[in-house]
Every structure is written in structure tokens, then in C-alpha cells.
Design an enzyme around this catalytic site. Structure first.
Site, mmCIF file in Angstrom:
data_model
loop_
_atom_site.group_PDB
_atom_site.id
_atom_site.type_symbol
_atom_site.label_atom_id
_atom_site.label_comp_id
_atom_site.label_asym_id
_atom_site.label_seq_id
_atom_site.Cartn_x
_atom_site.Cartn_y
_atom_site.Cartn_z
ATOM 1 N N ARG A 1 -64.629 64.377 -50.570
ATOM 2 C CA ARG A 1 -63.692 64.311 -49.320
ATOM 3 C C ARG A 1 -62.735 64.404 -49.061
ATOM 4 N NH1 ARG A 1 -65.382 58.124 -47.287
ATOM 5 N NH2 ARG A 1 -67.008 58.350 -47.775
ATOM 6 N N SER B 1 -68.420 60.143 -43.613
ATOM 7 C CA SER B 1 -68.341 58.486 -43.087
ATOM 8 C C SER B 1 -67.808 58.423 -41.710
ATOM 9 C CB SER B 1 -68.086 57.374 -44.187
ATOM 10 O OG SER B 1 -68.295 55.959 -43.944
ATOM 11 N N ASP C 1 -70.964 52.705 -38.445
ATOM 12 C CA ASP C 1 -69.542 53.396 -38.612
ATOM 13 C C ASP C 1 -70.168 54.812 -38.776
ATOM 14 O OD1 ASP C 1 -71.266 53.017 -41.146
ATOM 15 O OD2 ASP C 1 -70.011 53.991 -42.721
ATOM 16 N N THR D 1 -65.443 47.937 -57.396
ATOM 17 C CA THR D 1 -65.688 48.335 -56.068
ATOM 18 C C THR D 1 -66.910 49.654 -55.818
ATOM 19 O OG1 THR D 1 -63.922 47.557 -56.425
ATOM 20 C CG2 THR D 1 -64.394 48.769 -54.636
ATOM 21 N N GLU E 1 -70.639 44.367 -50.198
ATOM 22 C CA GLU E 1 -68.870 44.493 -50.565
ATOM 23 C C GLU E 1 -68.223 43.800 -48.898
ATOM 24 O OE1 GLU E 1 -68.317 48.460 -51.343
ATOM 25 O OE2 GLU E 1 -68.832 49.781 -49.789
ATOM 26 N N LYS F 1 -75.539 51.216 -49.713
ATOM 27 C CA LYS F 1 -75.121 50.358 -48.499
ATOM 28 C C LYS F 1 -76.074 50.738 -46.908
ATOM 29 C CE LYS F 1 -70.761 52.435 -47.933
ATOM 30 N NZ LYS F 1 -70.691 53.063 -48.942
#
Length: 614
Positions: free
Chosen positions: A62, A164, A321, A401, A425, A439
Site C-alpha cells: 500500500r 480501501s 468504506d 491484530t 476487529e 471482513k
């Protein structure tokens, strides 16, 4: 002296990087941009572009779009995909039979000619040049469609080109393994090494026209969309009630891809279609109505949604999002003000709801089957699922995480014949259905819509139901935020000070009167709460993460972000059922957070930029 028609910058390493770039890059815009920088003597900008290659990690890539090895562009996409392709060839003998899937969002960057669709086409060309079948979506899709397709078609891997909720100049490259979950170690290291070994573009890698005509290229969109909608329909529990529900909801896709898919998901659940925020309904890579296209930022991103809801008489707003893998919800309060639910609060509601629906479907078999049921949450998320599990008899597990860990753990449990109902999360990511091991903001929106419809039929608001959950299972009050820090030395110094607090290899035992009972350090593998003082969860020396448990029921985790220059902190006060003095609990948590900031962050405070708590 000029070499290859380009003047020297005076930095041999930089000159070599630029020279190789211009030999490899066939994108006229990025190549011209680099030549202009060299001609202008803009060494500072060249160093930003060529100082360090993007690191391929478990989150893939990213970065900002633009020229150079530190940016997302045609050449770095080709190099990354060539490495990934070679790594897959090492891992799968049947790669040419099974193939891969590639999806993309709507991002683009005019100055460099970059776009998610262009990157996806180049990635497809790389695989096709090696005789590997590619299922390339013809249009933008939600990120969850890629892992769903991997699982549904039994593919070796999947790639999603998306950044994202990042700012508009960014793009990303997200990778899924054959199990339908994001990659975890050691695949990240293996792929990174293979990228370095395959930097020179293969001749066919640039030929997107030839790839688009290849018999190896197919479009999975229609099949995937139909199968996905059918798969999530199994989680619809109250279809008749949904059909008669008059509850009004608003949905925004925040200039991303979610509108079409959330509308289809609501239809599949026989729910009244949500009102769409017209200004944000269609994909727009400029994200013109928001400063940041991230519904986690709260009210600022949702102002247009609130205005539409007020106009139409809707009481709930749902927001995805831009790549539709996350979900935020806000509810209008009796005061007329809007409350944006935190990720943990929505996690509590969806966890309660998925278990309620599961019980409804099992009927008399609940008691015999509940021991096979699991829910998951990341270690920095609320422990409310643990409290529900303790009372209801199912299993709760926490992971590191990131959904890559929850997705892979869910896959292991499913392969053992277990039932995985839910995972979440706190960063508004929810897996409400194991048909996607990541997700998924689309299925979460429909399932949340049904929950809202059901509660409305009982004249219960989300806030009231959340209160009922906390009163039954114990209040879980959270306070999360972060500090921005661009200095890696400062970050390292802060965490090393905590590891040598009272001398070498000692951690704090007290924080301004708040006694610390256990410390878990997932950077070093230390866990004082385990008999052998070794952490159960996987550790990573490349990231910082320390969790403190306090005698008063408080838990605080400090960690570095994998994608942004942030030190994040997550705090929660877990009260026993029956303690409903929310004001007192909130006051105690505020005092604990103040103590943590004063004791654990203060020495480095001058190098940190604070962010308001949430």
C-alpha cells in the site's frame, strides 16, 4: 556526464536505480516524470521515489501512486506480480489448472496514468504469460468478492487492487491464499524474496491487449455475484418480518463500490432498500465530498447521510468504506443528535445477533451443539464476546491484530468441523458469515439491516439493545486513539523504555496507582500471565505491540500501525455483570488512560502528534 540520455544526480546508488527504472519502464508518463526530475536536479524527490522499494508484507502493498520503486505504478505492479507468480509456481503443481482471481476498486491517478483497473489488467497479463488461468473481474467489486471467489472456485490465490479507505493518492495490492484468507507468514517473506529475483519485466507482462484476448482469461462477475448473494441468504432469519418492516435506513458507499452490492444484499434479505446518498452513491476516485474516505472517522464523513436521513425520516445510517469490506453504523438518538457506534459497540451487537439467530435455527439442538461454536476477535478489540461466550457456553478466541489472522484461524476451525459464527476487529471490520474469510461490509450491512428491522418491530433501538447486552454480560467501556509519529527512532525508544522500565528486561508493575497484573509483549514473545512466561499468540519482531492488564479489570494495548506512521492505543474497562454505574466506569477508564499517556508516552511526547480519543 549523461548516461542513457539522463544527467547524473551525483549519487551513484540513486543513479543506478533511475537508470534501471528507465530501462524497465514502458509507461511513458512515469518514465517522463522521472526524466524531468533528473533534468531539474530534484534529488530530494528522486530519493522519495527511489530511496526504498515498497516492502511486501502480510498486508501486501500500500503506497501512493506515482513513479519509482516506492510507489504504486505499472512497473512495480508487474514486478510484484512476477514475484508472486513465481512463488505460486513453487507452491502449487496444479497452478495452471486452478488459476487465480483478480479484482479491483475504482481508484485512479491521472498524472501517472495509474488506476486499479489498469493494475489488475497488468497483473492478469503476467499470469497469462505463464499459461495460468485468470478470473479477472470486468468491473469494480467489493474486496470480499475476491476471497469468496478463491473459495468458491477452489483457486490457488487471489489479488485485490485497492487502498480501501486510504487517501485518494494511494493504492494497494492485497493477496489471498488458497484457503480464502489473507496471507500470513511465511508467505509474505517468500513472495518478497521472489519479487527481488524477478524485477526485470517479462516481455509479455506489458501486453494487456494480448492477455485480454486470451482463452485463459474469464470474467467471474456474474457467477460470483449470484453465488455470493445466495450464500449470504442462509443468514437471513426473519424474512417475513423483513418484508413487513417499515423501518427506514440510509446507506452511503462514500464514493466507493458498495452501493450496487448492498442494495442487492438488502433485496436478498427481503429488506426495504435503504435510501442511497446520491452525492456519494457512485464510485469517484476524487472522493469529492469527504476529507478522508473513511467512515471510521465518524460524523464528518457521514454529514450527508445524516441530512438525507433527517429528510426521509430514517433513524439509522449504514456506511461502507470505498472497497466495501468495512461497515459503520450511526443511530439517531431521542435528543435528535446522531450517535456513531464504535467498532466495539457494533461488534457487541452483531455478536449478540448472530448467536441469537444461530440459536433460533438450532431449536432443541442448541445445548448439544453450542460447544462446537466459535467467535473470534482481534486482541485489541473489546472482550465483550468473551463475556458472552462464558455465559452462553460457546468458545471465544482472540488473534493477532488484522483479519488475516482471524481468517486463517477461522479456516482451521472450519476444517476441524467447528462452527464459526462471527469475527470482528474494532476498526469496524466484521465477518458475519464464513463464506468470506475476511471482513465483509456487504453481508454485514444486510445482517445488520435485519437486526435493525427485528429490533424496530420490538420498538427497541440499537442503543437500548446495546445497553441490554452490557447489563446482561457486563459493561465493556472502551477508549481508543493514536499518536502520529514519523520518527522510527522515537517509536523504538518508547517501546524499549517500557521493556526496561525498572532495569534491563523489566516491565512496569504500576501506572500511577493502577496496579498492573500481567504484561504481554508480542514483539519479544514475553507473557507474564503464562506459566512459562511465553506468549501463546504468534510474535513479530517487525512490529511493536505490548498489552497491559490491570487489577481493576482494565486492559491496554499499545502497538504500531502496519500501514501508517502511528502508535495506536486501545483501552477497555471490563466490568462484572451487575455493575451498571456507567458514569463511574467511564470516569475510572478516563483516569487510567490519562495515567497511561502520562507515564508511558510522556518522555517522547514532543515527537508525537495526538489524536482525539474515540
Amino acid at each position: 556526464m549523461a548516461e542513457n540520455g539522463v544527467e547524473s544526480t551525483g549519487d551513484v546508488t540513486l543513479d543506478n536505480a533511475v537508470k534501471q527504472w528507465l530501462e524497465f519502464d514502458k509507461n511513458s508518463k512515469t518514465a517522463a516524470s522521472v526524466r524531468e526530475m533528473v533534468k531539474a536536479g530534484n534529488v530530494a524527490e528522486l530519493r522519495k521515489c527511489f530511496g526504498a522499494r515498497m516492502e511486501f508484507g502480510t498486508a501486501g502493498l500500500r503506497a501512493a501512486m506515482g513513479p519509482g520503486v516506492s510507489r504504486m505504478n505499472d512497473l512495480t505492479i508487474i514486478q510484484t506480480t512476477q514475484g508472486f507468480c513465481c512463488y505460486l509456481e513453487q507452491c502449487f503443481e496444479d497452478l495452471k489448472k486452478r488459476g487465480v482471481v483478480i479484482g479491483f476498486d475504482a481508484r485512479q491517478h491521472v498524472p501517472s496514468g495509474a488506476s486499479s483497473k489498469r493494475f489488475a489488467s497488468l497483473a492478469a497479463a503476467v499470469f497469462i504469460s505463464r499459461g495460468i488461468p485468470v478470473h479477472l473481474f470486468s468491473v469494480f467489486t467489493p474486496t470480499p468478492y475476491v476471497p469468496f471467489t478463491v473459495s468458491h472456485l477452489g483457486l490457488c490465490a487471489g489479488i485485490m487492487v485497492t487502498a480501501s479507505h486510504n487517501p485518494k493518492q494511494d493504492n494497494g495490492y492485497k493477496v489471498y491464499w488458497e484457503n480464502g484468507a489473507q496471507i500470513i507468514p511465511p508467505h509474505d517473506k517468500g513472495i518478497a524474496a521472489a519479487i527481488e529475483e524477478n524485477l526485470e519485466p517479462w516481455a509479455e507482462s506489458w501486453d494487456t491487449d494480448a492477455a485480454s484476448q486470451s482463452a485463459l482469461l474469464t470474467d467471474p462477475y456474474q457467477d460470483t455475484h449470484r453465488e455470493y448473494i445466495q450464500a449470504i441468504q442462509q443468514h437471513c432469519c426473519y424474512r417475513e418480518l423483513n418484508r413487513s418492516s417499515e423501518v427506514k435506513m440510509v446507506h452511503t458507499s462514500v464514493h466507493g463500490v458498495g452501493h450496487v452490492f448492498v442494495q442487492a444484499a438488502f433485496k436478498a434479505f427481503d429488506l426495504r432498500p435503504p435510501y442511497a446518498v446520491e452525492e456519494q452513491k457512485d464510485p469517484d476516485p476524487e472522493f469529492p465530498t469527504v476529507e478522508y474516505p473513511n467512515p471510521e472517522e465518524g460524523a464528518g464523513v457521514l454529514n450527508l447521510s445524516f441530512a438525507l436521513a433527517d429528510k426521509e425520516g430514517a433513524t439509522v445510517v449504514l456506511a461502507n468504506d470505498p472497497d466495501a469490506d468495512r461497515l459503520a453504523i450511526a443511530e439517531k438518538q431521542l435528543s435528535g443528535q446522531w450517535k456513531v457506534l464504535s467498532g466495539n459497540e457494533l461488534g457487541a451487537l452483531l455478536g449478540w445477533w448472530t448467536f441469537k439467530c444461530w440459536k433460533e435455527k438450532q431449536g432443541q439442538k442448541v445445548s448439544s451443539m453450542v460447544k462446537e461454536v466459535y467467535m473470534l476477535a482481534s486482541t485489541v478489540s473489546s472482550k465483550i464476546l468473551r463475556a458472552i461466550a462464558l455465559k452462553e457456553g460457546f468458545h471465544f478466541q482472540e488473534t493477532l491484530t488484522g483479519f488475516k489472522w482471524m481468517g486463517n484461524r477461522a479456516r482451521q476451525l472450519l476444517d476441524q468441523g467447528k462452527t464459526v459464527l462471527f469475527a470482528f476487529e474494532e476498526a469496524i471490520g466484521y465477518m458475519c458469515s464464513p463464506v468470506v474469510l475476511d471482513k465483509d461490509g456487504v453481508s454485514a450491512a444486510a445482517i445488520a439491516g435485519e437486526m435493525i428491522s427485528y429490533l424496530s418491530s420490538k420498538n427497541i433501538s440499537l442503543s437500548q439493545q446495546l445497553k441490554a447486552i452490557y447489563e446482561e454480560y457486563g459493561y465493556h467501556i472502551t477508549k481508543n486513539s493514536y499518536f502520529i509519529c514519523h520518527d522510527q527512532d522515537t517509536i523504538k525508544q518508547l517501546f524499549e523504555r517500557l521493556r526496561n522500565y525498572h532495569g534491563e528486561n523489566t516491565y512496569p508493575t504500576d501506572c500511577q496507582g493502577f496496579a498492573i497484573t500481567t504484561v504481554r509483549d508480542l514483539t519479544t514473545g514475553h507473557d507474564s500471565g503464562q506459566p512459562d512466561r511465553k506468549a501463546i499468540l504468534p510474535t513479530s519482531k517487525s512490529s511493536q505491540m505490548i498489552t497491559f492488564t490491570f487489577a481493576n479489570g482494565g486492559v491496554a494495548t499499545m502497538r504500531t500501525s502496519g500501514t501508517e506512521p502511528k502508535i495506536k492505543y486501545y483501552t477497555e474497562l471490563c466490568a462484572a455483570p451487575g455493575n451498571s454505574d456507567v458514569a463511574q466506569l467511564s470516569s475510572e477508564l478516563n483516569r487510567l488512560v490519562d495515567a497511561i499517556i502520562e507515564s508511558f508516552f510522556q518522555p517522547e511526547k514532543n515527537h508525537l502528534i495526538a489524536r482525539a480519543e474515540s
